[in-house]
Design a protein around this motif. Structure first.
Motif: not given
Length: 249
Positions: A67-68, A73-79, A145-152
Motif C-alpha cells: 500500500a505504501a 496512505p489510508g490502505a497503509a495505515l489500515d494494514a 507509515v512511510v508512503v511514496d508521494d508519487g513525485a519521487g
C-alpha cells in the motif's frame, strides 16, 4: 465486560483478570477462532514454534509495504493496524530490540527493500513517535507509515485510514521503526490481531496486568507464545500498582 469479538477471547481476558491461572491455561490450550497458543518448550521459542508469528508479521508487513509503494496512505495505515507484535521487555533475548529487528528481516525477505525513493527510511517502514511535538501536532506513541508521494519522494502517514495526515520526513520529531513494541507502549491502542511473546517466568515484568493488557489489545484474535510456567507466573503474580499498566474498565 464481554470482549468485542469472540467468546473465547472474552473468556480468556476475564480469566486473566480474575487471576485464574488454571482456567487461563485451559482456555489457551483449547484455542478457538480468536485464541491461539504455542506452548514453547523453552524460555525462547524455536524457529518451528515461531512460524505462526512470522506468518502474521509477514502478512501484515507485506500489505503495509504494498500500500505504501502504491502511494495509498489510508490502505497503509489500515494494514499497519492489522497486527502487532508485543513484548514485555525493551532489551534482552525477549525484548523489543531483538524481535523488532527479526520482524524487519522477515518483512524485508518477503519484499524488495530497495524499491522506491531513498530517504531516512524505506517506503513501507512503520514508525513510532517517541516524543510530543507541538510543531507537527504529533504525540509520543503515534504510529505512521512511510508512503511514496508519487513525485519521487516520500511522506509519513499518521492518523486514521479514513483521514490520514501526511508529514514530510524532515519535519518529524524523533521516531523509531515499530515492527514490534512493548505491551506498556501499546496500552490504549487496538489491533486486529496481536502476537504476544512472553518472557521467562522469572521476569519481574511478567504480571497479570501485562498479560491482560496484551490480550485486550486484540480486536479479533490473540496469539500467545511462551511456557506454561510463564503464563501461570503472569496470572498469579500480585498486581503491581507502580507498573504503569492498568486494567481496562
Amino acid at each position: 465486560m464481554p470482549h468485542r469479538f469472540g467468546a473465547d477471547l472474552s473468556a480468556l481476558a476475564e480469566a486473566v483478570r480474575g487471576g485464574r491461572a488454571d482456567d487461563v491455561l485451559t482456555l489457551l490450550r483449547a484455542g478457538g477462532p480468536h485464541v491461539a497458543f504455542v506452548e514453547t518448550a523453552g524460555a525462547l521459542p524455536t524457529e518451528a514454534e515461531l512460524v505462526p508469528v512470522r506468518d502474521a508479521v509477514v502478512a501484515a508487513g507485506t500489505a503495509v509495504v504494498a500500500a505504501a509503494r502504491a502511494g495509498d496512505p489510508g490502505a497503509a495505515l489500515d494494514a499497519l493496524a492489522r497486527h502487532r507484535l508485543l513484548l514485555a521487555h525493551r532489551r534482552g533475548p525477549s525484548g523489543v530490540a531483538r524481535w523488532a529487528a527479526q520482524a524487519q528481516v522477515w518483512v524485508e525477505a518477503a519484499t524488495d527493500p530497495g524499491h522506491g525513493p531513498r530517504g531516512p527510511w524505506p517506503v513501507g517502514t512503520p514508525l513510532l513517535v517517541t516524543t510530543n511535538d507541538r510543531t507537527t501536532g504529533l504525540a509520543n506513541g503515534d504510529t505512521g507509515v512511510v508512503v511514496d508521494d508519487g513525485a519521487g519522494g516520500a511522506v509519513v502517514a499518521f492518523g486514521t485510514p479514513a483521514a490520514p495526515r501526511l508529514v514530510r520526513p524532515h519535519r518529524l520529531p524523533p521516531v523509531e521503526p515499530v515492527h514490534a513494541m512493548t505491551v506498556h507502549r501499546a496500552q490504549g491502542s487496538q489491533y486486529g490481531r496481536v502476537s504476544v511473546l512472553l518472557p521467562p517466568a522469572a521476569s519481574p515484568l511478567l504480571t497479570r496486568e501485562l498479560l491482560y493488557t496484551a490480550v485486550t489489545r486484540a480486536r479479533d484474535a490473540v496469539h500467545v507464545l511462551g511456557t506454561a510456567e510463564a503464563v501461570a507466573a503472569a496470572v498469579e503474580r500480585p498486581v503491581r500498582r507502580a507498573s504503569g499498566l492498568r486494567f481496562a474498565r
